[in-house]
Write an enzyme that holds these catalytic residues in place. Structure first.
Site, PDB file in Angstrom:
ATOM      1  N   ARG A  71      89.583 -49.972  67.034  1.00 15.03           N
ATOM      2  CA  ARG A  71      90.211 -49.716  65.766  1.00 15.03           C
ATOM      3  C   ARG A  71      90.033 -51.174  65.033  1.00 15.03           C
ATOM      4  O   ARG A  71      90.424 -52.323  65.739  1.00 15.03           O
ATOM      5  CB  ARG A  71      91.870 -49.442  65.806  1.00 15.03           C
ATOM      6  CG  ARG A  71      92.571 -49.755  64.774  1.00 15.03           C
ATOM      7  CD  ARG A  71      92.250 -48.602  63.431  1.00 15.03           C
ATOM      8  NE  ARG A  71      93.536 -48.801  62.894  1.00 15.03           N
ATOM      9  CZ  ARG A  71      93.796 -49.569  61.647  1.00 15.03           C
ATOM     10  NH1 ARG A  71      92.945 -50.627  61.525  1.00 15.03           N
ATOM     11  NH2 ARG A  71      94.724 -49.402  60.956  1.00 15.03           N
ATOM     12  N   GLU A  79      93.000 -42.721  54.879  1.00 15.86           N
ATOM     13  CA  GLU A  79      92.423 -41.733  55.511  1.00 15.86           C
ATOM     14  C   GLU A  79      91.364 -41.002  55.136  1.00 15.86           C
ATOM     15  O   GLU A  79      91.244 -40.798  53.820  1.00 15.86           O
ATOM     16  CB  GLU A  79      93.947 -40.861  55.869  1.00 15.86           C
ATOM     17  CG  GLU A  79      94.941 -41.688  56.710  1.00 15.86           C
ATOM     18  CD  GLU A  79      94.642 -42.224  57.992  1.00 15.86           C
ATOM     19  OE1 GLU A  79      93.797 -41.463  58.613  1.00 15.86           O
ATOM     20  OE2 GLU A  79      95.025 -43.249  58.337  1.00 15.86           O
ATOM     21  N   ARG A 114      92.999 -47.200  71.465  1.00 11.97           N
ATOM     22  CA  ARG A 114      91.910 -48.141  71.020  1.00 11.97           C
ATOM     23  C   ARG A 114      91.853 -49.559  70.974  1.00 11.97           C
ATOM     24  O   ARG A 114      93.236 -50.090  71.033  1.00 11.97           O
ATOM     25  CB  ARG A 114      91.689 -47.630  69.407  1.00 11.97           C
ATOM     26  CG  ARG A 114      91.834 -45.985  69.173  1.00 11.97           C
ATOM     27  CD  ARG A 114      91.722 -45.963  67.710  1.00 11.97           C
ATOM     28  NE  ARG A 114      93.151 -46.142  67.005  1.00 11.97           N
ATOM     29  CZ  ARG A 114      93.448 -45.850  65.848  1.00 11.97           C
ATOM     30  NH1 ARG A 114      92.561 -45.178  65.200  1.00 11.97           N
ATOM     31  NH2 ARG A 114      94.599 -46.327  65.436  1.00 11.97           N
TER      32      ARG A 114
END
Length: 182
Positions: A71, A79, A114
């Site tokens: 990330r 998004e 992540r």
């Protein structure tokens, strides 16, 4: 009936003739199963190949034959179902999909497991900064005090680049919050 009786009487227990030998059949090689997920590795700086772009700020990088999700730190891209979300994903893909990159992290992972870090291409391009400069990501001020990222975002806003061309762009964290409350 007599034929059946003779068959069972004489041939039922008779030894079978040897079967003709068949050439051995080679079985196709089985696909290797992915390694079981063990405990998360502590990674700070590593080099790997980008094998997937989940969205503008989430990458899958192959390191030591194991995929790691990364990330991007200090930024937040729209998004995928948000305005400019697909643009951010495509831009990130064009920058580094299939290429070897360096990931720099403090070793921390987010709540989804992540690695949170900065990705730099072999050409020296900082992907995090490039997305902000292209107007495809917000400087995530809640998690970053970077003056450079703040300046890059301000310049993109002034020039109305990327998502800043919209009259009222919605920050991804606000968009996610709105989706959770529905």
């Amino acid at each position: 009936m007599l034929g059946f009786a003779l068959y069972f009487a004489f041939f039922r227990n008779a030894p079978n003739a040897p079967a003709p030998e068949k050439a051995p059949v080679e079985k196709p090689a089985k696909a290797k199963r992915p390694k079981e997920k063990g405990p998360a590795r502590y990674l700070t700086v590593f080099e790997g190949k980008v094998i997937g772009i989940k969205d503008g700020d989430t990458f899958e990088i192959l390191y030591d034959s194991i995929p790691e999700r990364v990330r991007l730190a200090e930024i937040d891209c729209p998004e995928k179902s948000q305005a400019f979300g697909k643009n951010a994903k495509q831009f990130a893909s064009d920058l580094c999909f299939g290429k070897t990159v360096t990931v720099a992290s403090d070793g921390k992972r987010d709540r989804y497991g992540r690695i949170v870090g900065t990705i730099t291409t072999k050409d020296g391009i900082n992907v995090n900064e490039k997305l902000v400069k292209a107007g495809l990501a917000w400087h995530y001020k809640q998690y970053s005090k970077s003056k450079e990222l703040a300046e890059l975002e301000n310049r993109a806003r002034e020039k109305k680049i990327g998502l800043w061309a919209d009259t009222n762009p919605e920050a991804p964290w606000e968009w996610r919050k709105g989706r959770r409350h529905r």
